[in-house]
Write an enzyme that holds these catalytic residues in place. Structure first.
Site, PDB file in Angstrom:
ATOM      1  N   ASN A 231       0.865  -1.182   0.000  1.00 42.60           N
ATOM      2  CA  ASN A 231       0.000   0.000   0.000  1.00 42.60           C
ATOM      3  C   ASN A 231       0.898   1.227   0.000  1.00 42.60           C
ATOM      4  O   ASN A 231       1.352   1.683   1.052  1.00 42.60           O
ATOM      5  CB  ASN A 231      -0.919  -0.016   1.225  1.00 42.60           C
ATOM      6  CG  ASN A 231      -1.861   1.181   1.264  1.00 42.60           C
ATOM      7  OD1 ASN A 231      -1.789   2.081   0.442  1.00 42.60           O
ATOM      8  ND2 ASN A 231      -2.746   1.186   2.250  1.00 42.60           N
TER       9      ASN A 231
ATOM     10  N   ARG B 152      -2.713  -1.971  -3.332  1.00 39.39           N
ATOM     11  CA  ARG B 152      -3.816  -1.017  -3.260  1.00 39.39           C
ATOM     12  C   ARG B 152      -3.508   0.108  -4.230  1.00 39.39           C
ATOM     13  O   ARG B 152      -2.439   0.712  -4.191  1.00 39.39           O
ATOM     14  CB  ARG B 152      -3.954  -0.438  -1.856  1.00 39.39           C
ATOM     15  CG  ARG B 152      -4.942   0.737  -1.781  1.00 39.39           C
ATOM     16  CD  ARG B 152      -4.903   1.412  -0.424  1.00 39.39           C
ATOM     17  NE  ARG B 152      -5.786   2.574  -0.385  1.00 39.39           N
ATOM     18  CZ  ARG B 152      -5.368   3.822  -0.189  1.00 39.39           C
ATOM     19  NH1 ARG B 152      -4.077   4.073  -0.033  1.00 39.39           N
ATOM     20  NH2 ARG B 152      -6.230   4.820  -0.138  1.00 39.39           N
TER      21      ARG B 152
ATOM     22  N   HIS C 163     -12.309   4.863  -0.372  1.00 35.50           N
ATOM     23  CA  HIS C 163     -12.423   3.910   0.740  1.00 35.50           C
ATOM     24  C   HIS C 163     -13.151   2.640   0.318  1.00 35.50           C
ATOM     25  O   HIS C 163     -13.688   1.906   1.154  1.00 35.50           O
ATOM     26  CB  HIS C 163     -13.143   4.532   1.949  1.00 35.50           C
ATOM     27  CG  HIS C 163     -12.351   5.581   2.667  1.00 35.50           C
ATOM     28  ND1 HIS C 163     -12.928   6.671   3.276  1.00 35.50           N
ATOM     29  CD2 HIS C 163     -11.022   5.713   2.862  1.00 35.50           C
ATOM     30  CE1 HIS C 163     -12.001   7.428   3.821  1.00 35.50           C
ATOM     31  NE2 HIS C 163     -10.823   6.858   3.582  1.00 35.50           N
TER      32      HIS C 163
ATOM     33  N   ARG D 116      -8.551  17.606   5.885  1.00 38.73           N
ATOM     34  CA  ARG D 116      -9.278  18.039   4.693  1.00 38.73           C
ATOM     35  C   ARG D 116     -10.575  18.741   5.093  1.00 38.73           C
ATOM     36  O   ARG D 116     -11.221  18.343   6.063  1.00 38.73           O
ATOM     37  CB  ARG D 116      -9.611  16.847   3.794  1.00 38.73           C
ATOM     38  CG  ARG D 116      -8.403  16.083   3.264  1.00 38.73           C
ATOM     39  CD  ARG D 116      -8.865  14.930   2.388  1.00 38.73           C
ATOM     40  NE  ARG D 116      -7.765  14.056   2.022  1.00 38.73           N
ATOM     41  CZ  ARG D 116      -7.800  12.719   2.104  1.00 38.73           C
ATOM     42  NH1 ARG D 116      -8.904  12.124   2.550  1.00 38.73           N
ATOM     43  NH2 ARG D 116      -6.768  11.992   1.742  1.00 38.73           N
TER      44      ARG D 116
ATOM     45  N   GLY E 209      -9.838   3.818  12.146  1.00 36.96           N
ATOM     46  CA  GLY E 209      -9.241   4.032  13.468  1.00 36.96           C
ATOM     47  C   GLY E 209     -10.159   4.726  14.444  1.00 36.96           C
ATOM     48  O   GLY E 209     -10.271   4.327  15.618  1.00 36.96           O
TER      49      GLY E 209
ATOM     50  N   ASN F 285     -12.378   2.811  17.570  1.00 38.35           N
ATOM     51  CA  ASN F 285     -11.793   3.049  18.889  1.00 38.35           C
ATOM     52  C   ASN F 285     -12.338   4.240  19.655  1.00 38.35           C
ATOM     53  O   ASN F 285     -12.116   4.327  20.864  1.00 38.35           O
ATOM     54  CB  ASN F 285     -10.269   3.228  18.737  1.00 38.35           C
ATOM     55  CG  ASN F 285      -9.596   2.001  18.152  1.00 38.35           C
ATOM     56  OD1 ASN F 285      -9.614   0.937  18.762  1.00 38.35           O
ATOM     57  ND2 ASN F 285      -9.035   2.137  16.964  1.00 38.35           N
TER      58      ASN F 285
ATOM     59  N   GLU G 248      -8.397  -3.955   5.281  1.00 42.03           N
ATOM     60  CA  GLU G 248      -8.176  -3.625   3.873  1.00 42.03           C
ATOM     61  C   GLU G 248      -7.088  -4.485   3.239  1.00 42.03           C
ATOM     62  O   GLU G 248      -7.238  -4.974   2.114  1.00 42.03           O
ATOM     63  CB  GLU G 248      -7.829  -2.140   3.742  1.00 42.03           C
ATOM     64  CG  GLU G 248      -8.988  -1.219   4.089  1.00 42.03           C
ATOM     65  CD  GLU G 248      -8.584   0.230   4.159  1.00 42.03           C
ATOM     66  OE1 GLU G 248      -8.701   0.932   3.141  1.00 42.03           O
ATOM     67  OE2 GLU G 248      -8.138   0.663   5.245  1.00 42.03           O
TER      68      GLU G 248
END
Length: 388
Positions: free
Chosen positions: A14, A87, A175, A235, A320, A324, A371
């Site tokens: 990746n 990827r 994604h 972003r 993430g 979590n 992934e």
């Protein structure tokens, strides 16, 4: 030289703009080893398994070579791998399913470079480096845009003249590998069939949500690029195009691109913090507002996705933050309580797989991001279809 057998490992690569993540899987898709070359072109480090050290990694070719040397030191020489799987961020409108890398598909990936100039060149660099070092190694690619190829034309088309749309300006979504993995894993973890109308959140430094109807994407929040949609780590997410044009006129295109992609989102709102863990520990008004903004816009966009599906049977969180950050999940689920969603607050605090109470009309789940395993599974399936 003997050809690696069906039990030989699979290498997943990746390559990002300043890093290369990797993972090694066996023939049963069990993860044997993972790591990352990080900070490429700057203050760099190399992590192989639990071993991490500083490294001189001026470019992606050097970084990948360092990873391969590290794997060889772990008795995993490149000659012993059955295949490598990559990827690739952007497959455009043509590369909508995993592919074997051939001269033709490599060129097709290269043709998508204008759509992902910060990513596709690095994917190609990794592909070419491996081809040079191990020319007989089968290589495959999975595309982050591919899962969204099922979106209807009315969803993918911006309200632009046809001649402009023909230049590739349309909504692609991203994604996709994460969402494909979620669709595969949810029935396994829930013990029930995949819900017909599933609202999925990928919450990490990059953030998106997806309306999944009968296992297929029908709408998502990211568009032509990963900049569109929800509030993200750095972003902006959605912003009026005329505001962007003003910034470009006043500050220049390059400065505006840096602002929108790297200095906005949670980082811009909070005054410099993009990590959700740090934001949740921060008590300043700006930090609290950044968290509120993140959750509000997740709920606001969720309403549009639910409308696209004409309802919602289940919600799933991955990434993430999604896996979590209990306070973030809690705020988003609170904002969706009108669906009949009732939260098991103890389960949410403990990051349990099932988050909904028994009386809830809508299920809610945490699905671990897998992934790399999905990319390996894609490559393995293609190899098996070829009879190899």
């Amino acid at each position: 030289m003997s050809t690696p057998g069906i039990d030989a490992p699979i290498l997943v690569v990746n390559a990002g703009s300043s890093s290369i993540k990797f993972a090694v899987f066996d023939g049963n898709l069990n993860n044997r080893l993972a790591g990352i070359a990080d900070g490429i072109g700057g203050v760099a480090s190399l992590k192989i398994g639990t071993d991490k050290q500083d490294a001189d990694l001026p470019d992606h070719v050097t970084a990948l070579q360092a990873i391969l040397h590290g794997l060889e030191a772990c008795d995993l020489p490149i000659s012993g791998f059955r295949m490598a799987a990559h990827r690739v961020v952007h497959g455009g409108s043509e590369l909508t399913a995993p592919v074997r890398i051939t001269s033709k598909t490599r060129q097709a990936i290269a043709n998508c470079t204008p759509l992902a100039p910060l990513h596709n060149p690095h994917h190609l660099s990794a592909i070419d480096t491996l081809a040079g070092l191990a020319p007989d190694l089968a290589q495959f690619a999975s595309f982050d845009t591919g899962f969204h190829a099922t979106m209807p034309e009315v969803e993918t088309t911006y309200a632009l003249p046809a001649a402009i749309t023909a230049r590739g300006l349309r909504r692609y979504g991203f994604h996709g590998i994460s969402y494909a993995s979620l669709v595969r894993l949810l029935p396994e973890l829930s013990g029930a069939p995949l819900p017909d109308r599933l609202l999925a959140f990928h919450l990490g430094n990059g953030v998106s949500a997806c309306a999944i109807r009968k296992g297929h994407s029908i709408a998502t929040t990211m568009g032509y690029s990963p900049l569109e949609g929800l509030t993200m780590g750095t972003r902006t997410g959605d912003i009026d195009a005329n505001a962007v044009l003003r910034l470009a006129r006043e500050d220049g295109i390059e400065a505006t691109a840096i602002l929108l992609n790297r200095r906005s989102g949670l980082r811009g709102l909070s005054g410099g913090i993009s990590d959700m863990r740090a934001l949740l520990d921060c008590e300043t008004p700006d930090c609290r507002f950044a968290v509120e903004h993140f959750c509000y816009h997740a709920v606001r966009h969720a309403g549009a996705l639910i409308a696209a599906m004409q309802g919602c049977d289940a919600i799933a969180f991955t990434g993430g933050i999604g896996e979590n950050a209990a306070p973030i999940r809690g705020k988003i689920m609170e904002g969706l309580a009108w669906l009949g969603l009732k939260v098991d607050h103890a389960a949410n605090e403990n990051n349990n797989t099932a988050l909904h109470a028994s009386a809830s009309s809508v299920a809610a789940w945490i699905i671990p991001a897998r992934e790399e395993r999905m990319i390996a599974a894609d490559a393995l399936q293609l190899m098996q279809q070829e009879g190899a």
